[in-house]
Scaffold this motif. Structure first.
Motif, PDB file in Angstrom:
ATOM      1  N   UNK A 177       5.172  36.924   9.339  1.00 28.84           N
ATOM      2  CA  UNK A 177       5.202  35.761   8.441  1.00 28.84           C
ATOM      3  C   UNK A 177       6.611  35.174   8.351  1.00 28.84           C
ATOM      4  N   UNK A 178       7.622  36.047   8.293  1.00 30.80           N
ATOM      5  CA  UNK A 178       9.007  35.565   8.242  1.00 30.80           C
ATOM      6  C   UNK A 178       9.359  34.789   9.507  1.00 30.80           C
ATOM      7  N   UNK A 179       8.965  35.329  10.668  1.00 27.70           N
ATOM      8  CA  UNK A 179       9.248  34.650  11.932  1.00 27.70           C
ATOM      9  C   UNK A 179       8.546  33.304  11.980  1.00 27.70           C
ATOM     10  N   UNK A 180       7.298  33.259  11.517  1.00 26.18           N
ATOM     11  CA  UNK A 180       6.548  32.005  11.553  1.00 26.18           C
ATOM     12  C   UNK A 180       7.199  30.946  10.659  1.00 26.18           C
ATOM     13  N   UNK A 181       7.649  31.369   9.472  1.00 29.83           N
ATOM     14  CA  UNK A 181       8.320  30.415   8.590  1.00 29.83           C
ATOM     15  C   UNK A 181       9.657  29.976   9.168  1.00 29.83           C
ATOM     16  N   UNK A 182      10.335  30.877   9.870  1.00 29.77           N
ATOM     17  CA  UNK A 182      11.601  30.517  10.504  1.00 29.77           C
ATOM     18  C   UNK A 182      11.389  29.452  11.565  1.00 29.77           C
ATOM     19  N   UNK A 183      10.261  29.525  12.266  1.00 29.57           N
ATOM     20  CA  UNK A 183       9.990  28.568  13.343  1.00 29.57           C
ATOM     21  C   UNK A 183       9.493  27.231  12.835  1.00 29.57           C
ATOM     22  N   UNK A 184       8.875  27.200  11.664  1.00 28.27           N
ATOM     23  CA  UNK A 184       8.225  25.966  11.211  1.00 28.27           C
ATOM     24  C   UNK A 184       9.003  25.213  10.142  1.00 28.27           C
ATOM     25  N   UNK A 185       9.776  25.940   9.342  1.00 32.71           N
ATOM     26  CA  UNK A 185      10.481  25.256   8.252  1.00 32.71           C
ATOM     27  C   UNK A 185      11.628  24.411   8.777  1.00 32.71           C
ATOM     28  N   UNK A 186      11.834  23.249   8.180  1.00 30.41           N
ATOM     29  CA  UNK A 186      12.945  22.379   8.557  1.00 30.41           C
ATOM     30  C   UNK A 186      14.169  22.761   7.759  1.00 30.41           C
ATOM     31  N   UNK A 187      15.293  22.232   8.179  1.00 31.89           N
ATOM     32  CA  UNK A 187      16.541  22.518   7.475  1.00 31.89           C
ATOM     33  C   UNK A 187      16.483  22.000   6.041  1.00 31.89           C
ATOM     34  N   UNK A 188      15.845  20.854   5.820  1.00 33.79           N
ATOM     35  CA  UNK A 188      15.775  20.300   4.470  1.00 33.79           C
ATOM     36  C   UNK A 188      14.992  21.220   3.543  1.00 33.79           C
ATOM     37  N   UNK A 189      13.964  21.895   4.078  1.00 30.57           N
ATOM     38  CA  UNK A 189      13.167  22.782   3.240  1.00 30.57           C
ATOM     39  C   UNK A 189      13.906  24.067   2.910  1.00 30.57           C
ATOM     40  N   UNK A 190      14.915  24.399   3.721  1.00 33.49           N
ATOM     41  CA  UNK A 190      15.608  25.666   3.519  1.00 33.49           C
ATOM     42  C   UNK A 190      17.054  25.462   3.110  1.00 33.49           C
ATOM     43  N   UNK A 191      17.413  24.253   2.769  1.00 33.13           N
ATOM     44  CA  UNK A 191      18.792  23.985   2.399  1.00 33.13           C
ATOM     45  C   UNK A 191      19.111  24.602   1.048  1.00 33.13           C
ATOM     46  N   UNK A 192      20.390  24.844   0.823  1.00 31.04           N
ATOM     47  CA  UNK A 192      20.815  25.375  -0.464  1.00 31.04           C
ATOM     48  C   UNK A 192      20.589  26.858  -0.613  1.00 31.04           C
ATOM     49  N   UNK A 193      20.371  27.601   0.518  1.00 33.89           N
ATOM     50  CA  UNK A 193      20.106  29.033   0.415  1.00 33.89           C
ATOM     51  C   UNK A 193      21.382  29.830   0.203  1.00 33.89           C
ATOM     52  N   UNK A 194      22.528  29.275   0.577  1.00 34.01           N
ATOM     53  CA  UNK A 194      23.792  29.965   0.345  1.00 34.01           C
ATOM     54  C   UNK A 194      24.109  29.971  -1.146  1.00 34.01           C
ATOM     55  N   UNK A 195      24.225  31.161  -1.724  1.00 28.15           N
ATOM     56  CA  UNK A 195      24.450  31.309  -3.162  1.00 28.15           C
ATOM     57  C   UNK A 195      25.512  32.382  -3.378  1.00 28.15           C
ATOM     58  N   UNK A 196      25.920  32.531  -4.621  1.00 33.89           N
ATOM     59  CA  UNK A 196      26.805  33.619  -4.961  1.00 33.89           C
ATOM     60  C   UNK A 196      26.060  34.941  -4.897  1.00 33.89           C
ATOM     61  N   UNK A 197      26.522  35.864  -4.111  1.00 38.72           N
ATOM     62  CA  UNK A 197      25.813  37.128  -3.895  1.00 38.72           C
ATOM     63  C   UNK A 197      26.773  38.301  -4.080  1.00 38.72           C
ATOM     64  N   UNK A 198      26.182  39.427  -4.439  1.00 43.07           N
ATOM     65  CA  UNK A 198      26.936  40.667  -4.620  1.00 43.07           C
ATOM     66  C   UNK A 198      26.997  41.393  -3.285  1.00 43.07           C
ATOM     67  N   UNK A 199      28.170  41.514  -2.717  1.00 41.99           N
ATOM     68  CA  UNK A 199      28.328  42.146  -1.406  1.00 41.99           C
ATOM     69  C   UNK A 199      27.926  43.614  -1.470  1.00 41.99           C
ATOM     70  N   UNK A 200      28.213  44.273  -2.593  1.00 34.98           N
ATOM     71  CA  UNK A 200      27.884  45.699  -2.719  1.00 34.98           C
ATOM     72  C   UNK A 200      26.386  45.938  -2.550  1.00 34.98           C
ATOM     73  N   UNK A 201      25.554  45.044  -3.120  1.00 30.65           N
ATOM     74  CA  UNK A 201      24.105  45.229  -3.032  1.00 30.65           C
ATOM     75  C   UNK A 201      23.631  45.197  -1.587  1.00 30.65           C
ATOM     76  N   UNK A 202      24.148  44.243  -0.799  1.00 25.02           N
ATOM     77  CA  UNK A 202      23.708  44.133   0.598  1.00 25.02           C
ATOM     78  C   UNK A 202      24.182  45.334   1.402  1.00 25.02           C
TER      79      UNK A 202
END
Length: 417
Positions: free
Chosen positions: A255-280
């Motif tokens: 499902x992730x691969x399929x969404x990666x192939x079909x979603x446009x940049x406009x639909x996925x824009x703004x995904x960069x957010x403030x994140x906790x490096x320790x958690x990742x």
């Protein structure tokens, strides 16, 4: 904004004109007044000298003999103590400026001059000052309008450029306006346009890579797990349970691969957010620890804790997973993940105790199809694309032992300078 610039400029000019204009009027008025008093005093001294000279020569002192010695205004002359006053000229009406000169012999002279001449001179100076003030205001208006146009026109143009970027037109104008601050904004917009273009190119390439590299193995794995799940006789129940769980994970990955192939940049824009490096980092260590334990190797972390970066958590996790997997497959010994700060960036380093990258590869290790261990050479290229798409970068900072560093923008906090 244009109106505010004009109004503020005019307000400053009017205040300056008012302060200096009033001061100039006061100074000029006092100068004219003092000059008039000096003139009248000089006239009194001159007339007094003429009277004494006539008295010394024995000449009569009368209005007729003194008439030629009086200029404008009037004078009252006493030729000695008890002498009758002699009036010369016409006594001015209204305000007067007077000066008296007397001597020990009883001779006295009082000169009168009307204030009309002084008032006229003051009026002429005032008109000149007002004319200069009006010219200054007019010049200020022209300069204010010109400066306002010079500032607002570029701002309007920059707003249109930003609107074009937001609507999908990522071509930079490369136009400059001669104002350093506005030129800086134009540079940022042009750089943003180039960066967006690169991000879109990287995204399309990533989608193609994901389709080619993941779709086929996921389909094969799904078929194999389905066969395992259908086996019932002679197999432990745990096999079926684990197979069912694996099938669920495969469906999620598909499902992730399929969404990666079909979603446009406009639909996925703004995904960069403030994140906790320790958690990742913690999530990746927990995910890969069983594989390292099975290979009789260790994976540890060190460095600064509590760091936050501006990035896409999923992309950062995928980049770290690629580096950790490469260390497992091609490296040796213990794998260490270290976090630190340099400038306004958060750095996550992954290193192992293996032989590292061959000298002939160097920076080419991130090129597609380039690999020193008979692999596809795609993993590091895709990882670098993911890092750049978030505004970061992935670098090989040391070849032996290998040290890969992921640079991310640090999230600004209150109190940071």
């Amino acid at each position: 904004m244009r109106r505010r610039l004009i109004n503020s400029t005019l307000a400053v000019v009017l205040v300056v004109i008012a302060v200096f204009g009033v001061s100039l009027v006061i100074v000029e008025s006092r100068t004219i007044e003092n000059a008039a008093h000096d003139r009248v005093q000089s006239e009194a001294v001159r007339l007094f000298s003429s009277v004494e000279a006539k008295l010394a020569a024995g000449d009569p002192v009368t209005a007729e003999t003194l008439g030629e010695h009086i200029g404008t205004g009037a004078a009252i002359v006493r030729a000695g103590a008890g002498a009758e006053p002699i009036t010369l000229g016409t006594m001015p009406d209204g305000g007067r400026i007077t000066a008296t000169q007397s001597g020990q012999t009883g001779v006295s002279v009082t000169v009168y001059e009307g204030r009309d001449q002084v008032n006229q001179e003051m009026g002429r100076n005032l008109l000149v000052i007002l004319a200069v003030a009006l010219l200054a205001v007019g010049a200020a208006v022209l300069l204010a309008v010109r400066q306002a146009n010079r500032l607002t026109a570029p701002l309007t143009d920059l707003a249109e450029t930003a609107e074009r970027l937001g609507s999908g037109d990522h071509r930079g104008k490369h136009r400059r306006y001669g104002v350093p601050e506005l030129d800086r904004v134009a540079d940022v917009l042009d750089n943003s346009a180039e960066r967006i273009t690169k991000m879109l190119t990287a995204e399309r390439r990533l989608a193609a890579d994901a389709s080619h590299q993941l779709r086929t193995p996921l389909t094969a794995l799904s078929m194999r797990l389905e066969e395992i799940a259908e086996i019932s006789a002679g197999d432990p129940a745990t096999v079926k349970e684990e197979a069912a769980i694996a099938l669920t994970q495969v469906e999620r990955l598909t499902d992730v691969v399929q969404r990666l192939l079909t979603n446009s940049r406009e639909q996925r824009s703004g995904m960069a957010v403030g994140m906790d490096v320790d958690d990742v980092v913690k999530q990746q260590i927990e995910e890969w620890r069983p594989a390292y334990r099975q290979a009789s190797r260790a994976i540890v972390r060190s460095g600064k804790r509590g760091l936050r970066a501006v990035a896409t958590p999923g992309a950062v996790a995928q980049v770290l997973a690629t580096l950790i997997e490469n260390s497992l497959m091609h490296g040796e010994g213990r794998v260490a993940i270290r976090t630190r700060v340099t400038g306004n960036q958060v750095v996550v380093e992954v290193t192992d105790e293996g032989p590292g990258v061959a000298p002939d590869l160097g920076s080419r290790v991130f090129e597609r199809t380039v690999s020193g261990r008979n692999s596809t050479g795609l993993g590091l290229a895709v990882a670098r694309d993911l890092a750049e798409a978030d505004g970061g970068r992935l670098e090989l900072v040391q070849q032996r032992p290998p040290v890969f560093a992921l640079f991310l923008g640090r999230e600004a906090r209150e109190g940071d300078e």
